[in-house]
Design an enzyme around this catalytic site. Structure first.
Site, short mmCIF file in Angstrom:
data_model
loop_
_atom_site.label_atom_id
_atom_site.label_comp_id
_atom_site.label_asym_id
_atom_site.label_seq_id
_atom_site.Cartn_x
_atom_site.Cartn_y
_atom_site.Cartn_z
N GLU A 46 9.38 2.36 11.01
CA GLU A 46 10.28 3.52 11.06
C GLU A 46 9.39 4.75 11.05
OE1 GLU A 46 13.36 3.40 11.58
OE2 GLU A 46 13.46 1.23 11.31
N CYS B 78 13.12 11.84 7.36
CA CYS B 78 13.12 11.44 8.77
C CYS B 78 14.50 11.65 9.38
CB CYS B 78 12.66 10.00 8.92
SG CYS B 78 13.48 8.87 7.84
N LYS C 34 0.88 -1.18 0.00
CA LYS C 34 0.00 0.00 0.00
C LYS C 34 0.91 1.22 0.00
CE LYS C 34 -1.92 3.14 1.79
NZ LYS C 34 -1.86 4.52 1.25
N GLU D 282 7.96 16.37 15.25
CA GLU D 282 8.51 16.30 13.89
C GLU D 282 7.71 17.25 13.00
OE1 GLU D 282 8.08 12.73 11.31
OE2 GLU D 282 10.24 12.99 11.05
P1 NDP Z 1 1.21 8.86 7.41
O1 NDP Z 1 1.82 8.12 8.54
O2 NDP Z 1 -0.21 9.26 7.52
O3 NDP Z 1 1.33 7.97 6.05
C1 NDP Z 1 2.29 7.00 5.80
C2 NDP Z 1 1.63 5.82 5.08
O4 NDP Z 1 0.65 5.23 5.94
C3 NDP Z 1 0.86 6.22 3.82
O5 NDP Z 1 0.92 5.18 2.88
C4 NDP Z 1 -0.55 6.37 4.33
O6 NDP Z 1 -1.53 6.30 3.33
C5 NDP Z 1 -0.62 5.21 5.30
N1 NDP Z 1 -1.66 5.32 6.32
C6 NDP Z 1 -2.27 6.44 6.77
N2 NDP Z 1 -3.18 6.12 7.71
C7 NDP Z 1 -3.14 4.77 7.86
C8 NDP Z 1 -3.83 3.84 8.68
N3 NDP Z 1 -4.76 4.24 9.55
N4 NDP Z 1 -3.54 2.53 8.58
C9 NDP Z 1 -2.59 2.10 7.71
N5 NDP Z 1 -1.91 2.94 6.90
C10 NDP Z 1 -2.17 4.26 6.97
O7 NDP Z 1 2.07 10.09 7.09
P2 NDP Z 1 1.68 11.32 6.11
O8 NDP Z 1 2.07 10.92 4.77
O9 NDP Z 1 0.25 11.73 6.29
O10 NDP Z 1 2.60 12.45 6.70
C11 NDP Z 1 2.25 13.04 7.94
C12 NDP Z 1 3.47 13.26 8.78
O11 NDP Z 1 4.10 12.01 9.02
C13 NDP Z 1 4.56 14.11 8.14
O12 NDP Z 1 4.32 15.45 8.32
C14 NDP Z 1 5.78 13.61 8.86
O13 NDP Z 1 5.90 14.29 10.09
C15 NDP Z 1 5.49 12.16 9.12
N6 NDP Z 1 6.14 11.28 8.14
C16 NDP Z 1 7.31 10.71 8.47
C17 NDP Z 1 7.98 9.93 7.58
C18 NDP Z 1 9.29 9.34 7.92
O14 NDP Z 1 9.99 8.83 7.04
N7 NDP Z 1 9.70 9.39 9.17
C19 NDP Z 1 7.48 9.68 6.23
C20 NDP Z 1 6.22 10.32 5.96
C21 NDP Z 1 5.58 11.06 6.90
P3 NDP Z 1 -2.04 7.65 2.60
O15 NDP Z 1 -0.93 8.16 1.82
O16 NDP Z 1 -3.15 7.18 1.75
O17 NDP Z 1 -2.49 8.57 3.69
#
Ligand code: NDP
Length: 483
Positions: free
Chosen positions: A248, A282, A173, A381
């Site tokens: 992570e 990250c 996903k 973050e």
């Molecule tokens: P999310 O944690 O929401 O998304 C990461 C992945 O999880 C996406 O594929 C998302 O799908 C999916 N997801 C979202 N909700 C669920 C759920 N309930 N169950 C299972 N999977 C889910 O991060 P965002 O992309 O919304 O970013 C938000 C914040 O997260 C950023 O501002 C940052 O602070 C942090 N982040 C950190 C990362 C890292 O590498 N440490 C990477 C990305 C984000 P979908 O895209 O459809 O929402």
């Protein structure tokens, strides 16, 4: 508008039950495509197909698995420019970074192609005479992969490659903000001679498709990268089903600049780690802890470096910092600027949205000084091109500040003192420590991960990945009765 691919199940591309539109954050008039969204029935079909395909893949043997991974990796590297352009167009990172990311994704596959051949077990003597013991690593089964948008090809690659290398099937996903990158990677995997259903792409909203995937009892292991709140929910779901989980998540990576540091190098590393990838990493350096003796000189040079960065369209030559990925992320960044000001931090540069010839989510690299470690911007973050400077009177104070965080992914120190560098390596509570290097930038053949709220479960990457993607079986073999 016609539907672009988005769902690949049991060896076939399928139409989605819903659609999302994908726009270029550098130019909102540029529509990249519309992508299918899987429904619950399609997800269940993918899980069923994966379950059927996995034993066939394991039985195909190590030469086959090696060759498939090698072919995927080689094609990614060969097409790094073309697929890197897709990454840059939809995620917003400058083309050199998009291309570098895709090349790196290829390296994950070729690295794990070799790991396929190195999957050797152990032999042991039994304490009971006449019995032989062997210990082998076997696949976990069906692995669910949930990945973010900031490295839309490399992050899934460092999960998919070991999953397939060790004989597992995958249901992936991807992030809904970067569907084109997901399709490009899937197309390469789909070309291979692999059992139908071994690899499945189920695009769709995280709260719907993602949630259903991680809650499924048909999943044996979940690998997730993303935010802490979503990670907490995934951990809870995994515990319910006793599913193996690896995550992570976020961080607030500190970088200590000591009074004996090479100032120009420190500024270059701090600026690169804070603003590279528009701060959406990250591993970004978001807390700069600077010795008071050089604080003012460092800050002056850092502001100059931030202001000298070229912010622009990701595909334009000369761009160093692309746009923020989405409207929501830009709004969150600007809200954090207000939070910082409200908490009494001193905004030295940036903090605002920028206009460029094309309408996009551009933001100026932002430096705050006079911050304290208890401020929200030093605790949460932000995932933004924002960095916060704090002053420390000594190394001990700087280390205490650096360690005062719920996170612990990467951490850096700039110093010429071997004694301090050694002390930092031993006493910094982080998964990756960097000496005289930026906090961002890691290799592909060694483990990656953190402590505290940054990571949960076994490490990713390198040979340590086997811990998550395999399960260990101990076999006892007796002589049987003589004929
Ligand atoms: P999310 O944690 O929401 O998304 C990461 C992945 O999880 C996406 O594929 C998302 O799908 C999916 N997801 C979202 N909700 C669920 C759920 N309930 N169950 C299972 N999977 C889910 O991060 P965002 O992309 O919304 O970013 C938000 C914040 O997260 C950023 O501002 C940052 O602070 C942090 N982040 C950190 C990362 C890292 O590498 N440490 C990477 C990305 C984000 P979908 O895209 O459809 O929402």
């Amino acid at each position: 508008m016609s539907q672009t691919k988005g769902i690949y199940i049991a060896g076939r591309w399928e139409d989605g039950a819903g659609l999302i539109e994908n726009r270029n954050p550098s130019d909102l008039s540029d529509v990249i495509g519309t992508y299918g969204q899987a429904n619950a029935a399609q997800l269940d079909e993918a899980l069923h197909a994966a379950r059927k395909a996995q034993p066939l893949w394991w039985a195909a043997g190590i030469q086959k698995r090696h060759d498939v991974l090698m072919a995927i990796g080689t094609e990614l590297m060969t097409r790094a420019e073309e697929i890197g352009t897709i990454v840059s167009r939809e995620e917003g990172k400058p083309l050199a970074e998009g291309k570098g990311e895709v090349y790196r994704a290829g390296q994950f596959f070729t690295y794990f192609a070799a790991e396929v051949l190195r999957n050797q077990g152990d032999l042991a003597e039994s304490v009971r005479p006449g019995i032989e013991i062997d210990v082998r690593r076997e696949p976990v089964g069906v692995v669910a992969i949930v990945s973010p948008w900031n490295f839309p090809v490399a992050t899934p690659a460092w999960k998919i490659a070991p999953a397939l290398a060790f004989g597992n099937a995958v249901v992936w996903k991807p992030a809904n903000l970067t569907p084109a990158s997901a399709v490009a990677l899937t197309e390469i995997i789909a070309k291979q001679d692999i059992p139908a259903g071994l690899f499945n792409l189920v695009s769709g909203p995280g709260r719907d498709v993602g949630q259903r995937l991680v809650e499924s009892r048909d999943v044996d292991a979940i690998s997730f990268t993303g935010s802490v709140p979503v990670g907490r929910g995934i951990a809870a779901a995994a515990i319910q089903n006793m599913t193996k989980v690896q995550m992570e998540m976020g961080s607030k990576n500190p970088m200590i600049i000591m009074d004996d540091a090479d100032l120009d190098l420190a500024v270059a590393h701090a600026s690169g780690a804070a603003f590279g990838g528009t701060g959406q990493k990250c591993t970004a350096a978001s807390r700069l802890i600077v010795h008071e003796a050089i604080h003012d000189a460092f800050v002056e040079k850092l502001v100059q470096a931030a202001q000298a960065l070229t912010v622009g369209h990701a595909l334009e030559a000369g761009t160093q910092i692309g746009p923020v990925v989405s409207e929501g992320q830009l709004k969150q960044n600007l809200d954090y600027v207000d939070v910082g000001k409200g908490e009494g931090a001193e905004l030295l540069c940036g903090g605002d949205r920028l206009n460029r010839p094309t309408e996009g989510y551009y933001m100026a690299p932002t430096v705050f000084a006079g911050t304290r470690n208890d401020m929200r911007m030093n605790r949460e973050e932000m995932f933004a091109p924002i960095t916060c400077v704090m002053k420390a009177g000594s190394y001990d104070e700087a280390l205490a500040i650096a360690n005062d965080s719920e996170f612990g992914l990467t951490a850096g120190i700039m110093t010429k003192s071997l004694a301090r560098a050694s002390h930092f390596r031993a006493n910094m509570r982080a998964g990756c420590v960097m000496v005289n290097l930026p906090t961002a930038g890691t290799d592909y053949h060694v483990p990656f991960g953190g402590r505290g709220a940054s990571s949960y479960g076994p490490r990713e990457q390198g040979r340590y990945a086997a811990e998550f993607y395999t399960t260990v079986k101990t076999a006892y073999v007796g002589a049987g009765s003589p004929e």
